[in-house]
Motif scaffolding. Structure first.
Motif, PDB file in Angstrom:
ATOM      1  N   TYR A  64      41.572  38.298  40.991  1.00  0.00           N
ATOM      2  CA  TYR A  64      40.659  38.137  42.444  1.00  0.00           C
ATOM      3  C   TYR A  64      41.416  36.955  43.130  1.00  0.00           C
ATOM      4  N   LYS A  65      42.749  36.580  42.664  1.00  0.00           N
ATOM      5  CA  LYS A  65      43.501  35.626  43.560  1.00  0.00           C
ATOM      6  C   LYS A  65      44.045  36.623  44.576  1.00  0.00           C
ATOM      7  N   VAL A  66      43.413  37.012  45.632  1.00  0.00           N
ATOM      8  CA  VAL A  66      43.940  37.686  46.687  1.00  0.00           C
ATOM      9  C   VAL A  66      43.694  37.038  48.049  1.00  0.00           C
ATOM     10  N   TYR A  67      44.841  36.863  48.760  1.00  0.00           N
ATOM     11  CA  TYR A  67      44.688  35.894  49.969  1.00  0.00           C
ATOM     12  C   TYR A  67      44.952  36.652  51.193  1.00  0.00           C
ATOM     13  N   ARG A  68      44.833  36.262  52.289  1.00  0.00           N
ATOM     14  CA  ARG A  68      45.118  37.037  53.598  1.00  0.00           C
ATOM     15  C   ARG A  68      46.520  37.260  53.851  1.00  0.00           C
ATOM     16  N   TYR A  69      47.473  36.551  53.075  1.00  0.00           N
ATOM     17  CA  TYR A  69      48.853  36.704  53.227  1.00  0.00           C
ATOM     18  C   TYR A  69      49.365  37.891  52.084  1.00  0.00           C
ATOM     19  N   THR A  70      48.563  38.119  51.151  1.00  0.00           N
ATOM     20  CA  THR A  70      48.969  38.838  50.244  1.00  0.00           C
ATOM     21  C   THR A  70      49.398  40.365  50.455  1.00  0.00           C
ATOM     22  N   SER A  71      50.271  40.841  49.985  1.00  0.00           N
ATOM     23  CA  SER A  71      50.685  42.298  50.302  1.00  0.00           C
ATOM     24  C   SER A  71      50.096  43.396  49.498  1.00  0.00           C
ATOM     25  N   ALA A  72      49.943  44.402  50.095  1.00  0.00           N
ATOM     26  CA  ALA A  72      49.141  45.552  49.405  1.00  0.00           C
ATOM     27  C   ALA A  72      49.878  46.017  48.220  1.00  0.00           C
ATOM     28  N   GLN A  73      51.374  45.766  48.149  1.00  0.00           N
ATOM     29  CA  GLN A  73      52.019  45.960  46.896  1.00  0.00           C
ATOM     30  C   GLN A  73      51.444  45.057  45.494  1.00  0.00           C
ATOM     31  N   SER A  74      51.291  43.982  46.141  1.00  0.00           N
ATOM     32  CA  SER A  74      50.728  42.912  45.052  1.00  0.00           C
ATOM     33  C   SER A  74      49.335  43.141  44.558  1.00  0.00           C
ATOM     34  N   ILE A  75      48.604  43.742  45.442  1.00  0.00           N
ATOM     35  CA  ILE A  75      47.046  44.214  45.062  1.00  0.00           C
ATOM     36  C   ILE A  75      47.148  45.450  44.154  1.00  0.00           C
ATOM     37  N   ILE A  76      48.067  46.399  44.309  1.00  0.00           N
ATOM     38  CA  ILE A  76      48.277  47.529  43.399  1.00  0.00           C
ATOM     39  C   ILE A  76      48.779  47.062  42.129  1.00  0.00           C
ATOM     40  N   SER A  77      49.545  46.318  42.312  1.00  0.00           N
ATOM     41  CA  SER A  77      50.096  45.747  40.946  1.00  0.00           C
ATOM     42  C   SER A  77      49.192  44.949  39.962  1.00  0.00           C
ATOM     43  N   LEU A  78      48.124  44.268  40.844  1.00  0.00           N
ATOM     44  CA  LEU A  78      47.138  43.503  39.919  1.00  0.00           C
ATOM     45  C   LEU A  78      46.024  44.457  39.381  1.00  0.00           C
ATOM     46  N   LEU A  79      46.122  45.763  40.367  1.00  0.00           N
ATOM     47  CA  LEU A  79      45.100  46.697  39.756  1.00  0.00           C
ATOM     48  C   LEU A  79      45.651  47.438  38.321  1.00  0.00           C
ATOM     49  N   ILE A  80      46.864  47.775  38.542  1.00  0.00           N
ATOM     50  CA  ILE A  80      47.917  48.389  37.434  1.00  0.00           C
ATOM     51  C   ILE A  80      47.549  47.526  36.148  1.00  0.00           C
ATOM     52  N   LYS A  81      47.947  46.137  36.421  1.00  0.00           N
ATOM     53  CA  LYS A  81      47.885  45.116  35.135  1.00  0.00           C
ATOM     54  C   LYS A  81      46.374  45.011  34.483  1.00  0.00           C
ATOM     55  N   GLN A  82      45.572  45.134  35.258  1.00  0.00           N
ATOM     56  CA  GLN A  82      44.072  45.006  35.035  1.00  0.00           C
ATOM     57  C   GLN A  82      43.573  46.192  34.151  1.00  0.00           C
ATOM     58  N   PHE A  83      43.885  47.334  34.847  1.00  0.00           N
ATOM     59  CA  PHE A  83      43.876  48.641  34.240  1.00  0.00           C
ATOM     60  C   PHE A  83      44.406  48.791  32.624  1.00  0.00           C
ATOM     61  N   LEU A  84      45.658  48.257  32.536  1.00  0.00           N
ATOM     62  CA  LEU A  84      46.284  48.299  31.318  1.00  0.00           C
ATOM     63  C   LEU A  84      45.498  47.313  30.365  1.00  0.00           C
ATOM     64  N   ALA A  85      45.204  46.224  30.803  1.00  0.00           N
ATOM     65  CA  ALA A  85      44.310  45.285  30.026  1.00  0.00           C
ATOM     66  C   ALA A  85      42.969  45.780  29.707  1.00  0.00           C
ATOM     67  N   TYR A  86      42.511  46.477  30.420  1.00  0.00           N
ATOM     68  CA  TYR A  86      40.986  46.798  30.221  1.00  0.00           C
ATOM     69  C   TYR A  86      41.063  48.236  29.347  1.00  0.00           C
ATOM     70  N   THR A  87      41.857  48.854  29.502  1.00  0.00           N
ATOM     71  CA  THR A  87      42.162  50.300  28.496  1.00  0.00           C
ATOM     72  C   THR A  87      42.522  49.628  27.143  1.00  0.00           C
ATOM     73  N   ILE A  88      42.968  48.669  26.958  1.00  0.00           N
ATOM     74  CA  ILE A  88      43.121  48.050  25.533  1.00  0.00           C
ATOM     75  C   ILE A  88      41.759  47.714  24.831  1.00  0.00           C
ATOM     76  N   ILE A  89      41.203  46.978  25.897  1.00  0.00           N
ATOM     77  CA  ILE A  89      39.726  46.335  25.623  1.00  0.00           C
ATOM     78  C   ILE A  89      38.524  47.410  25.224  1.00  0.00           C
TER      79      ILE A  89
END
Length: 469
Positions: free
Chosen positions: A72-97
């Motif tokens: 949830y550390k997304v700021y006004r200057y954060t790029s769309a690529q960074s948001i997608i990267s966060l989604l992928i990381k969280q998806f992989l982590a929560y898949t394991i969970i």
């Protein structure tokens, strides 16, 4: 510390957290076909409700992983690529969970393809909400002029000009330049760097200060940091060259422009601050009750018999974020006047007889546990400098390292202290090593390290140190 102002924007992150938890649990309810077999041999009904257990499990695991991955550390200057990267990381982590939960309870008969479908649907919905909220805020800033942040810019140069162009052209970022200060006498500026301080005093609605740090004196940097801390606004630094990059500062990118800010270290984590504060209070109360009380009575008599003056010596020091405070000591000198160049030297004629003993054993610093109780100091941390020395020392140290040192509370004792870098500064090496050990402590803090430093301090009091004079 990163501060966020605004009427309602601070509600966005909690809203997204609640929304995401709702999504993963509503899809789990409809897609994961938990059977009705008992999970446990207990008669407690709720322990056998797989859906309720999954809700509890999912909330705990979701909050833990998103915190670790800074989802949830997304700021006004954060790029769309960074948001997608966060989604992928969280998806992989929560898949394991999720697969771990199915694996723990063998009685749950859910096919792997169903679990994968659940995860894909959930994260598709979470991704849509996250990206939609991100771009909706951009439109709000561009067209409705809402969610804006008031900023001032200090300094000049190529990178400062690039920053100004970013703020002016990329309206969706929502940065409103209130004033520009530098010493170049340009018609487009509001005034000189000195003028900026009077401007800040009259305007308390500034959210962020951007500084070209190489154009500022150490005193000016101190003043900006203190203002930012008192008024809860953010301060950021614009580097001129790559050589100024340091792991001690967080680097964010506005387009391709690097912007540096003082990063949060483990020592300033909210839980660790509470843990350290509790330790400080308990330890200080123990010292004050068991040692300070009776020692003060004895020293009052001995100090008064030898020289005129008060029992305690108060001196101004720089604390966290350069905040000034009165630091206490038992008086060990015949004078109480503090002047530049008055660090005590070996065989200093100002030291009283009882003062020599106090300084050799560090007992003169026992009153500083009162400072700890007041919240100005910690038991362990970088030792506070005299105000008159802060500017001199900063000229010999990389500015970013020196600012980093002042990002935590000073201590009664510290790592540099037990390593022998204390008292009189005879050469540049002394202050360079002092800051080096202080920054190492900040970056590697643990309660165990604090206890180790305290024990070593006690041993040094008994053995004595070379510079304990």
């Amino acid at each position: 510390m990163a501060y966020t102002r605004g009427r309602y924007s601070w509600l966005l992150r909690p809203f997204l957290i609640v929304c995401d938890i709702f999504i993963i649990n509503i899809f789990a309810y409809y897609l994961l076909n938990f059977n009705d077999e008992k999970l446990f041999f207990f008669s407690i009904r709720w322990l056998n409700d797989k859906h309720l257990l999954y809700v509890i499990y999912s909330i705990v695991c979701w909050l833990s992983t998103t915190f670790l991955l800074k989802f949830y550390k997304v700021y006004r200057y954060t790029s769309a690529q960074s948001i997608i990267s966060l989604l992928i990381k969280q998806f992989l982590a929560y898949t394991i969970i999720t697969f771990a939960y199915v694996g723990i309870f063998r009685s749950i008969n859910v096919e792997a393809i169903v679990v994968i479908k659940y995860l894909l649907y959930s994260f598709l919905a979470i991704g849509v909400v996250k990206i939609l909220s991100f771009y909706t805020l951009k439109k709000v800033r561009t067209y409705l002029k809402g969610n804006l942040r008031n900023v001032i810019i200090i300094g000049s140069g190529e990178n400062i000009n690039e920053l100004k162009n970013i703020f002016k052209k990329e309206k969706e970022l929502g940065y409103n330049i209130k004033a520009i200060f530098n010493n170049s006498k340009n018609d487009n500026t509001t005034g000189t760097i000195n003028d900026s301080f009077s401007f800040l005093q009259k305007n308390d609605n500034i959210d962020e200060i951007y500084c070209a740090i190489d154009e500022l004196t150490e005193k000016e940097v101190n003043d900006y940091v203190k203002y930012a801390n008192i008024n809860h606004c953010n301060i950021k630094f614009i580097p001129d060259t790559l050589k100024l990059f340091t792991k001690r500062l967080q680097t964010d990118y506005y387009s391709y422009l690097p912007v540096l800010s003082i990063q949060e270290v483990a020592l300033n984590n909210e839980f660790n601050k509470l843990l350290k504060r509790c330790f400080d209070v308990v330890f200080s109360l123990f010292i004050i009750i068991s040692i300070h009380f009776w020692l003060s009575i004895i020293l009052f008599i001995l100090i008064k018999l030898e020289s005129k003056g008060p029992l305690f010596y108060r001196h101004k020091r720089n604390g966290i974020n350069y905040k000034e405070f009165n630091c206490y000591k038992f008086r060990s000198l015949t004078t109480t006047k503090e002047e530049k160049g008055t660090y005590v030297k070996q065989n200093d004629v100002r030291i009283t007889k009882i003062g020599k003993f106090l300084r050799r054993t560090n007992l003169d610093e026992i009153p500083q546990f009162i400072n700890v109780l007041k919240g100005d100091m910690s038991v362990v941390g970088p030792r506070p400098h005299m105000l008159t020395y802060t500017d001199d020392y900063s000229k010999k140290i990389d500015k970013y390292n020196f600012i980093f040192r002042h990002h935590v509370k000073p201590g009664v004792t510290g790592l540099a202290q037990i390593k022998g870098y204390r008292g009189e500064v005879k050469s540049d090496k002394d202050i360079v090593n002092r800051v080096k050990y202080d920054n190492f402590y900040i970056e590697n803090w643990s309660l165990f390290l604090d206890i180790k430093i305290i024990l070593q301090t006690v041993l040094n009091m008994i053995k004595g140190q070379e510079k304990a004079y």
